[in-house]
Write a protein that holds these residues in place. Sequence first.
Motif, mmCIF file in Angstrom:
data_model
loop_
_atom_site.group_PDB
_atom_site.id
_atom_site.type_symbol
_atom_site.label_atom_id
_atom_site.label_comp_id
_atom_site.label_asym_id
_atom_site.label_seq_id
_atom_site.Cartn_x
_atom_site.Cartn_y
_atom_site.Cartn_z
ATOM 1 N N THR A 142 0.818 -1.207 0.000
ATOM 2 C CA THR A 142 0.000 0.000 0.000
ATOM 3 C C THR A 142 0.856 1.263 0.000
ATOM 4 N N PRO A 143 0.243 2.418 -0.282
ATOM 5 C CA PRO A 143 0.975 3.683 -0.129
ATOM 6 C C PRO A 143 1.528 3.866 1.278
ATOM 7 N N ASP A 144 0.769 3.436 2.292
ATOM 8 C CA ASP A 144 1.268 3.534 3.671
ATOM 9 C C ASP A 144 2.515 2.677 3.857
ATOM 10 N N ASP A 145 2.538 1.487 3.257
ATOM 11 C CA ASP A 145 3.724 0.630 3.331
ATOM 12 C C ASP A 145 4.922 1.313 2.693
ATOM 13 N N LEU A 146 4.710 1.903 1.525
ATOM 14 C CA LEU A 146 5.797 2.564 0.812
ATOM 15 C C LEU A 146 6.317 3.770 1.594
ATOM 16 N N ALA A 147 5.394 4.579 2.124
ATOM 17 C CA ALA A 147 5.802 5.756 2.894
ATOM 18 C C ALA A 147 6.512 5.337 4.179
ATOM 19 N N HIS A 148 5.996 4.298 4.850
ATOM 20 C CA HIS A 148 6.631 3.803 6.075
ATOM 21 C C HIS A 148 8.033 3.281 5.782
ATOM 22 N N THR A 149 8.187 2.572 4.675
ATOM 23 C CA THR A 149 9.506 2.043 4.306
ATOM 24 C C THR A 149 10.489 3.177 4.071
ATOM 25 N N ALA A 150 10.072 4.197 3.331
ATOM 26 C CA ALA A 150 10.954 5.333 3.067
ATOM 27 C C ALA A 150 11.367 6.012 4.373
ATOM 28 N N ARG A 151 10.411 6.197 5.281
ATOM 29 C CA ARG A 151 10.724 6.848 6.561
ATOM 30 C C ARG A 151 11.658 5.991 7.403
ATOM 31 N N SER A 152 11.372 4.693 7.475
ATOM 32 C CA SER A 152 12.179 3.826 8.334
ATOM 33 C C SER A 152 13.607 3.706 7.827
ATOM 34 N N GLN A 153 13.785 3.814 6.522
ATOM 35 C CA GLN A 153 15.139 3.762 5.941
ATOM 36 C C GLN A 153 15.825 5.124 5.987
ATOM 37 N N GLY A 154 15.054 6.186 6.228
ATOM 38 C CA GLY A 154 15.601 7.534 6.121
ATOM 39 C C GLY A 154 15.890 7.897 4.680
ATOM 40 N N THR A 155 15.056 7.371 3.763
ATOM 41 C CA THR A 155 15.283 7.549 2.333
ATOM 42 C C THR A 155 14.178 8.408 1.741
ATOM 43 N N GLU A 156 14.541 9.543 1.204
ATOM 44 C CA GLU A 156 13.566 10.431 0.568
ATOM 45 C C GLU A 156 13.421 10.068 -0.904
ATOM 46 N N VAL A 157 12.192 9.898 -1.343
ATOM 47 C CA VAL A 157 11.919 9.692 -2.763
ATOM 48 C C VAL A 157 11.730 11.058 -3.407
#
Length: 284
Positions: A142-157
Motif C-alpha cells: 500500500t501507499p502507507d507501506d511505501l511511505a513507512h519504508t521510506a521513513r524507516s530507511q531515512g530515504t527520501e523519494v
Amino acid sequence: MNVNEATGTTTATWLDTALGSGVRVFDLGRPLYRGMPQSPNHPPYWHTLPRRHGDMVRADGGSAAADHISLGTHVGTHIDAFSHVSHNGLMFGGVRADEAQRGGSMSSLGAETILPMFKRGVLLDVPRALGLTRCEPGYEITPDDLAHTARSQGTEVRQGDVVLIRSGWGEHFHAGAEVYTGHDSGVPGVGENGAYWLAGLDVHAAGADTIAFERLAPGQGHSLLPAHRVLLVEKGVHIIETMDLEELATAGVHEFLFVLSPLKLVGATGSPVRPLAVVPGANS
C-alpha cells in the motif's frame, strides 16, 4: 591522467577523481537461460549454438563458435515501453493503439524511444521495514507501506528518481517458474493506489523483483494489471520487471546511481536490460 605538455606534470581528470576511492557495482539483472521463469504470455528464452568450434577451421587452425537466441521482449529483466499497454484503445498521451500497431510493430512509443537512464536510484525494502523476510503471496503493498519504508530507511523519494520495490519474492526466482510466477499463490506488489503514490512523487521509472511488477491476486494471474494502466498509460512512468534486488538489500544500500540502457528495438513494446546500481566503495 592528463599530461600538461608545458610542464610535464599530470592532472587528474574528473573520472580519476570520481573513481579515486573505487565504486561498488550491484548487478540487478537476472540471468537468461532456457527454462527460466517467465510470464506465460510471452515467447520463452531460447538459445542454440548453430556454429560450433570445428565446424569451420581456418588455415591457421583457428575456429569460432556463434549463437542464436530468441525471446520475448518481456522475458527476464526488462523494461516496458509505453506502447506495451493500452486502455480503452488508447496508449500514453492519447495515442491510438490500433493505428500505432499497424504493420506489425509500433510506430509510436516503441522501445527505441526509451532514453538511457543515469538517475538517482532508491530501493524501498518493504518486507524489512515491516519486520518480515518477504511479503506474503498476493499481498498488496500500500501507499502507507511505501511511505513507512521510506521513513524507516531515512530515504527520501525525489522527483525524477528510479524507485525499486523489494517484496522479497525475488528469492523464489531459482525455485522454478511455477513458484516465481505465482499463478495459484498470488504474487506481492503494489496495486492501483501504490502506483498513484509513485506517480504522485513524479518518479522517472519504477521497478520490482516480481514477474509483473504489481500485485497478482491468487489464482488470477495477469487478468487485471491496474498499476500498469496507471504508470504506463496515464502517467508515463516506465516499469522494470524481474529484477534481482537481493544483494542490494542485503548490503543495506538504499540510495545509488542507477544505470540502465535499453536496446534500440524499433517498434518493440519492451526491451531486455541489465540494470546496475553503483555506489562508492570497492567491489567485493
